[in-house]
Write an enzyme that holds these catalytic residues in place. Structure first.
Site, PDB file in Angstrom:
ATOM      1  N   ARG A  86      -5.579   0.018   5.206  1.00 34.63           N
ATOM      2  CA  ARG A  86      -7.039  -0.645   5.295  1.00 34.63           C
ATOM      3  C   ARG A  86      -7.074  -1.814   6.525  1.00 34.63           C
ATOM      4  O   ARG A  86      -8.098  -1.811   7.193  1.00 34.63           O
ATOM      5  CB  ARG A  86      -7.593  -1.180   3.908  1.00 34.63           C
ATOM      6  CG  ARG A  86      -7.713  -0.381   2.954  1.00 34.63           C
ATOM      7  CD  ARG A  86      -7.953  -0.986   1.557  1.00 34.63           C
ATOM      8  NE  ARG A  86      -6.550  -1.711   1.353  1.00 34.63           N
ATOM      9  CZ  ARG A  86      -6.248  -2.278   0.108  1.00 34.63           C
ATOM     10  NH1 ARG A  86      -7.082  -2.240  -0.674  1.00 34.63           N
ATOM     11  NH2 ARG A  86      -4.952  -2.543   0.052  1.00 34.63           N
ATOM     12  N   SER A 140      -8.868  -1.681  -5.926  1.00 35.61           N
ATOM     13  CA  SER A 140      -9.005  -1.546  -7.160  1.00 35.61           C
ATOM     14  C   SER A 140      -9.228  -2.904  -7.929  1.00 35.61           C
ATOM     15  O   SER A 140      -9.935  -3.310  -8.775  1.00 35.61           O
ATOM     16  CB  SER A 140      -7.775  -0.774  -7.935  1.00 35.61           C
ATOM     17  OG  SER A 140      -7.874   0.310  -7.424  1.00 35.61           O
ATOM     18  N   LYS A 197       3.488  -3.378 -15.051  1.00 32.74           N
ATOM     19  CA  LYS A 197       2.129  -3.670 -14.572  1.00 32.74           C
ATOM     20  C   LYS A 197       1.147  -3.522 -15.629  1.00 32.74           C
ATOM     21  O   LYS A 197       0.886  -2.817 -16.151  1.00 32.74           O
ATOM     22  CB  LYS A 197       1.747  -2.936 -13.233  1.00 32.74           C
ATOM     23  CG  LYS A 197       0.924  -3.478 -12.309  1.00 32.74           C
ATOM     24  CD  LYS A 197       1.044  -2.632 -10.910  1.00 32.74           C
ATOM     25  CE  LYS A 197       0.071  -3.306 -10.204  1.00 32.74           C
ATOM     26  NZ  LYS A 197       0.214  -2.345  -8.888  1.00 32.74           N
ATOM     27  N   HIS A 250     -10.097   5.364  -1.992  1.00 37.70           N
ATOM     28  CA  HIS A 250      -9.140   6.199  -2.281  1.00 37.70           C
ATOM     29  C   HIS A 250      -9.495   7.683  -1.911  1.00 37.70           C
ATOM     30  O   HIS A 250      -8.863   8.631  -1.661  1.00 37.70           O
ATOM     31  CB  HIS A 250      -8.619   6.311  -3.848  1.00 37.70           C
ATOM     32  CG  HIS A 250      -7.650   4.835  -4.179  1.00 37.70           C
ATOM     33  ND1 HIS A 250      -8.334   4.027  -5.329  1.00 37.70           N
ATOM     34  CD2 HIS A 250      -6.622   4.627  -3.737  1.00 37.70           C
ATOM     35  CE1 HIS A 250      -7.493   3.038  -5.251  1.00 37.70           C
ATOM     36  NE2 HIS A 250      -6.531   3.198  -4.594  1.00 37.70           N
TER      37      HIS A 250
END
Ligand code: PNS
Length: 181
Positions: A94, A132, A45, A21
């Site tokens: 990515r 993450s 979440k 990030h």
């Protein structure tokens, strides 16, 4: 003279922020005048760190970056961007696996508000596999995440793990004292 100041939003869950990030953030700072790291407040979440903790962590990780602001948002991202005076959404891309979801999201955001442009940036190759979720898993299983996250995140992960290992002793309910006979 017309001086243009371009503000971008870098949105995400950031649970926790990784070096991937930060790599994207630094690339965005090369192109835009100001970048707002915007953390989604998502009650659905299950997160490791609370939103307040993530704000604190990201502020600490970005202390040396002068043109960065940290904020939270809920609801539609484009609405937040307009409110914050940003004209660009920055997302990291990515790998091909990210593409479909990111493409859908960018087109939906464009449909919702055509004045906001989404810009994709690629991280350094060494971070192309980093997420993450993986950081949390590797840490949980005892792996070294030192090169994958800023020092403040590693410290917070250790603190969180220590707190989970030694929960506060349960307080015993006080029973009424028996009267002496
Ligand atoms: O780090 P993440 O979890 O991939 O970030 C996803 C995020 C926060 C960018 C995305 O879920 C989002 O923008 N949510 C806000 C709701 C929204 O605007 N939805 C419409 C576009 S799909």
């Amino acid at each position: 003279m017309n001086v243009r100041h371009t503000r971008a939003v870098f949105p995400g869950s950031f649970d926790p922020i990784t070096n991937g990030h930060l790599d994207i953030l630094d690339r965005a700072l090369k192109v835009f005048d100001e970048v707002i790291v915007a953390i989604l407040v998502n009650s659905e979440k299950q997160a490791l760190f609370s939103v307040a903790e993530r704000v604190e962590i990201i502020r600490a990780a970005c202390r040396s970056r002068r043109r960065v602001r940290v904020d939270t948002f809920s609801g539609l991202l484009v609405d937040y961007a307009v409110k914050a005076g940003a004209s660009v959404i920055v997302r990291g891309l990515r790998a091909i696996s990210d593409f479909e979801y990111e493409f859908q999201m960018a087109l939906m955001n464009r449909r919702l508000d055509p004045s906001i442009e989404t810009v994709f940036m690629m991280p350094a190759e060494s971070y192309s596999y980093l997420s993450s979720r993986m950081v949390k898993e590797v840490f949980r299983l005892g792996g070294d995440v030192g090169a994958l996250v800023p020092p403040v995140v590693e410290k917070r992960l250790r603190e969180r793990a220590a707190a989970l290992r030694s929960p506060l002793p349960a307080t015993r309910p006080r029973l009424p004292r028996r009267r002496k006979r």
